[in-house]
Design a protein around this motif. Structure first.
Motif: not given
Lengths: 464, 193
Positions: A120-129
């Motif tokens: 969830m945290a990774a997808m909440g940040k735009k560039t990692p997603a």
């Protein structure tokens, strides 16, 4: 192998805490009831006597203001634990995409119905997603490689991808921390403004840059994953009819996507969902450009308001599925077994005045008479006659879904259903929906994301 | 500065007051019926996600406990706004506060003196532990006892400009319920760094 694995169906939860309110709380309780799980509602003072809590177990969380109740992480988790719930469904909005909350639940022996906190945290940040999606073979919007170092880099990348461009907050959402630059001399000012707004709204001033695609369509893919890497998709939805970045009408299948582009994207979306270790129901949002390509925008790591569109078309209950995979069950359906049937359209009936910029209209429902439900008509609502639409929360009153043999049949059925739906006491979007659904532009599919085709309003705010 | 959570108070008829939970959590160790509580007093503990904090009365609420929630359980889960206690007024019990004056004795110890003449109570109720005991380290704002003057109860606080911020109790001079004169020693203390 030196031991024989004992295979048995995991035990479902006995008690489920519903950390939400209104329509989604009703939807979750319905799924819990279907599985024989006892739901416990966390409620604020404003919702303690809401019709949907009648005869149900409730725990009063706090005052009406959501920062004093539904958004209080510790209080919600404590309420779940002390009411004997071993699982918690966050619904949508409120704490549904808060990785700290998800982690807090797990730390206190309450299973969070959703993906693991780190995903969830990774997808909440735009560039990692975006990076993860590109790696899995999904199209992404051309732009900066990760966050921008400074304004000079922004100017250089803007020249490469071409104007107009959009500067967006790395930790943003809801249209905040975004600025458009249409020419090189606008980049500097846009960068400064976007940075200031991002810092103020999200405590993170980092920006990234994307080419602005103005004449696109909003298309999204519904996904479902278990804990063991099993992933299926439930097709695509088109959610282009919007106001102020909020969806009004959703439909499935997406009428304007080329079948080959769709098939390629669905396959890549399933692969990406698997690769990031996603669990539960999730949605990837795409922008369909004029060139016919689907480009990834973001992933919503929760149940969506419009999930019913896919449920109806695929004859699958997504909320019971969420609970079953959260309990550790393996996916019980394969992609081949998911057979779409017909065309489904959903209209969101909000307590709003479309002629005045969709201003919310709180008040008491003196009449509330939805059309009769059937196999091809579904009404999701928490309201009833006498219900008071309060000033504290969002304006969603009901969702009206119909299925037709094809899009045209669904359109006609929706017009009949809208006509049969009677709500008095507050202003609603019913008439606006009838105007849009009945319009030639909607029938032809001739409109772009953010528009309300066929609806003319004198005092409406210009769309951004 | 007093740490902990402050309970909610809802006035009822005839001066009674309902004390309610300020959050969602376990309430631990509520007082028994009959106990007299004064405003600001710590009356239970509040457990939230495994951590415990003192639960205090709001400064405006005081009286005798006539109802206790939880069916006698020492620890039970309460929702926001759930009633915990009902207090009824006792005579003219008021949560007035009196700061005691302190001065050094010839032996170098500090002495905390009674601010007025009255009956001194070292504990909030007969079956409750004393407010302070020998060896306790006091900080500004701590209640050291109750002083009853003409049926009016006042809390005696360790508070004053010329007091050290922290002090250890060497001796509690009066016994529970002793009559004390204004200026009489209540506590003997020594400053703690």
């Amino acid at each position: 192998m030196w031991y024989k694995a004992v295979v048995q169906a995991p035990t479902l939860f006995h008690r489920l805490f519903i950390a939400n309110r209104g329509e989604v709380a009703v939807r979750i309780a319905k799924a819990a009831d279907a599985l024989g799980i006892t739901p416990v509602f966390g409620v604020s003072e404003a919702d303690r006597d809401a019709p949907y809590t009648r005869g149900r177990e409730t725990v009063l969380l706090g005052k009406a203001r959501s920062s004093e109740s539904y958004l209080r992480r510790e209080r919600v988790v404590q309420a779940a634990a002390q009411s004997g719930c071993t699982a918690l469904h966050p619904g949508w909005g409120f704490l549904a995409e808060d990785p700290i909350f998800a982690r807090l639940c797990e730390d206190h022996g309450v299973t969070f119905v959703g993906p693991p906190a780190h995903v969830m945290a990774a997808m909440g940040k735009k560039t990692p997603a975006k990076r993860a999606m590109a790696k899995a073979g999904l199209g992404v919007i051309e732009g900066s490689e990760g966050v921008l170092g400074d304004v000079d880099e922004a100017a250089r990348v803007a020249d490469e991808v071409g104007f107009p461009i959009l500067l967006k907050a790395e930790s943003g959402g809801g249209g905040r921390g975004m600025r458009i630059a249409r020419a090189p001399d606008e980049v500097r000012a846009a960068y400064a403004e976007a940075q200031a707004e991002s810092a103020a709204c999200f405590g993170d001033s980092r920006l990234y840059l994307e080419r602005l695609l103005e004449r696109g369509r909003h298309v999204e893919v519904q996904l479902l994953a278990d804990r063991y890497g099993g992933v299926v998709h439930l097709g695509a939805r088109d959610c282009s009819v919007q106001r102020n970045h909020q969806k009004l009408i959703e439909e499935s299948p997406a009428p304007t996507v080329h079948p080959e582009e769709l098939a390629r994207t669905l396959e890549a979306a399933v692969r990406a969902t698997h690769d990031i270790g996603y669990v539960g129901a999730g949605t990837m949002e795409f922008l369909l450009g004029e060139d016919g390509r689907l480009r990834f925008m973001e992933m919503n790591t929760r149940l969506q308001v419009e999930h019913g569109v896919s449920e109806m078309r695929m004859d699958t209950d997504l909320v019971t599925a969420q609970l079953r995979v959260a309990a550790g069950e393996r996916l019980w359906i394969s992609q081949d077994e998911l057979r779409p049937r017909g065309h489904v359209i959903e209209c969101r009936i909000n307590a709003e005045d479309p002629s005045r910029g969709f201003q919310p209209t709180p008040g008491k429902l003196t009449r509330f008479a939805p059309p009769d439900e059937s196999d091809d008509l579904r009404v999701d609502t928490h309201a009833e006659e006498g219900y008071v639409v309060g000033p504290h929360y969002d304006s969603l009153l009901a969702k009206l879904l119909v299925r037709g043999k094809d899009r045209e049949d669904a359109r006609q059925k929706m017009l009949d259903a809208l006509d049969a739906f009677v709500i008095e006491g507050v202003c609603t979007t019913l008439a606006m929906h009838a105007a849009v659904i009945g319009s030639d532009a909607f029938a032809r599919g001739d409109y772009f994301a953010g528009e309300q085709p066929g609806f003319v309003s004198g005092t409406e705010e210009p769309s951004s | 500065m007093t740490a902990g959570l402050v309970a909610l108070a809802q006035p009822l008829e005839e001066g009674a007051v309902s004390i309610a939970s300020p959050a969602v959590g376990y309430v631990v160790g509520l007082p028994a019926p009959g106990v007299v509580l004064v405003g600001g007093q710590r009356f239970a503990e509040f457990e939230l996600l495994g951590g415990r904090e003192p639960l205090r009365l709001p400064a405006s609420a005081s009286g005798r406990v006539v109802f206790v929630a939880g069916d006698g359980a020492r620890r039970f889960g309460a929702a926001y706004g759930e009633p915990l206690l009902r207090l009824e007024p006792v005579g003219d019990v008021l949560a007035r506060e009196a700061s005691a004056a302190a001065e050094s004795t010839t032996e170098g110890a500090l002495v905390l003196r009674a601010p007025m003449t009255g009956r001194f109570y070292v504990r909030p109720a007969p079956d409750k532990p004393a407010f302070v005991k020998q060896g306790d380290v006091l900080e500004a704002g701590r209640t050291i006892g109750l002083l009853e003057v003409m049926k009016t109860f006042s809390r005696v606080l360790y508070e004053g400009a010329d007091l050290p911020t922290r002090a250890r109790v060497l001796r509690v001079v009066p016994a529970d319920g002793d009559d004390v004169e204004e200026g009489e020693s209540l506590l003997e203390l020594e400053a703690v760094d």
